[in-house]
Design an enzyme around this catalytic site. Sequence first.
Site, short mmCIF file in Angstrom:
data_model
loop_
_atom_site.label_atom_id
_atom_site.label_comp_id
_atom_site.label_asym_id
_atom_site.label_seq_id
_atom_site.Cartn_x
_atom_site.Cartn_y
_atom_site.Cartn_z
CD GLU A 144 -2.90 1.18 0.17
OE1 GLU A 144 -2.89 2.12 -0.65
OE2 GLU A 144 -3.70 0.23 0.10
N GLY A 149 1.70 7.39 -0.45
CA GLY A 149 1.97 7.49 0.99
C GLY A 149 0.85 6.97 1.87
N GLY A 202 12.56 20.47 2.06
CA GLY A 202 12.62 19.03 2.21
C GLY A 202 11.63 18.27 1.35
CD GLU A 205 15.35 12.77 -1.88
OE1 GLU A 205 16.50 13.03 -1.43
OE2 GLU A 205 14.48 12.18 -1.22
CG ASP A 216 7.76 9.08 -7.40
OD1 ASP A 216 8.26 8.31 -6.58
OD2 ASP A 216 6.63 9.62 -7.24
CE LYS A 220 4.85 7.49 -5.78
NZ LYS A 220 4.87 8.86 -5.20
#
Length: 449
Positions: A144, A149, A202, A205, A216, A220
């Site tokens: 999951e 997230g 933050g 990266e 990324d 997904k």
Amino acid sequence: MRTDSEEMDPTMAHEPGAPLRVALLGCGVVGSAVARQLVDHADDLAARVGAPLQLVGIAVRRPQRPRPDVPVDPTLFTADADGLVERADIVIEVIGGIDPARELILRAMAHGASVVSANKALLAEDGPTLYAAADAADVDLYYEAAVAGAIPILRPIRESLAGDDVRRVLGIVNGTTNFVLDRMDTSGAGFAETVEQAQALGYAEADPTADVEGFDAAAKAAILASLAFHTRVSSGDVYREGITEVTAGDIQAARDMDCVVKLLAICERVTGPDGGDAVSVRVHPAMIPRSHPLASVRDAFNAVFVEASAAGPLMFYGRGAGGDPTASAVLGDVVAVARHRVAGGRGPGESAYADLPVVEMGRSRTRYHISLDVADRPGVLAQVATAFAAHDVSIETVRQQAAPGEGERAKLIVVTHAASDAALAATVDALAELESVDDVASVLRVEGA
């Protein structure tokens, strides 16, 4: 007492009251949060599972490094990941990447451990190998946390909507790019400036390539499409564009249309070359109306919009990254697989029965917003319209603006009706060849309208 061989046999019922041995691979931002939550909520987790969860080790590269924020016995840290996974009932993998994560997961399954992973890249690249290994060992593979997230999206698609027909999944699944595009929209700042701000906070990266180039989000999207359409989709099947070419001018053009620009992961059923169902999976920036639910997703948040035949539209929204939010999804999976171990069973595995073809981007139907720098003279609009008509692309609206400071130049804004992406791309190429067109200044897809 159980023998060693019985301890490693996942088909045997769990001994009542005996702890389940949990191994953690990785202790970065997410791994540290997982370890803290395992310790801080140990009693509640045991009550929910029906057995204690015993953390038997944490595999890291440098076991001697002080980790004051991880409240565990320092002797639990080890560099021997291979040995650790062989003595666990449940292995949590949060190290990321392809290798050695793949080898460690396969080793864990071969020794009878169920696996909980947050590794989107590995699942999107080589999911079938992992599913086959889980089936062969009769253990669970849950993930999951690999998408969005803390947002519970994979299990609802895989289980809650298992009796429905999912037609489309449209999502903002990368918080870094959403933060960048949102700040460009609200502040008017440029791309590079906003990426630097995301890094300072933050959200990005030091090397933001995986995020801003769409890698990324593509991983997904592959996972979402695989679950939604019961078809194996890999990251290589996903059409991908990042946001590096999105300019402040594009953001303003979207604002002029009462739209915003978002990096979208779009998974949908389309008509294949043979007239039957097929799957299209793509990641790219697009304009969406401010009235669309996804337009209100701000900062580094994620959201996934699911359209199903019977259930209709569904929206899932929340924090798409970060230690504690992602650990929440990991621990949810840990509880699920631990309950299966206690009961002596396992949860649902891969469903790829539909085996639909995955078609190229050119068969997807979408709308385009095209900005052209043109000569401001009679006949130019007719030439532009002819280029669209030649490729069977219908124009929805045309707007002309005088180019700043240039009396004989103009900017032409064209928004099309939906057409195949191949036809639209061919149209753009034809426009660039026109003598009256100085530049195809901007091309953005339009979704959700």
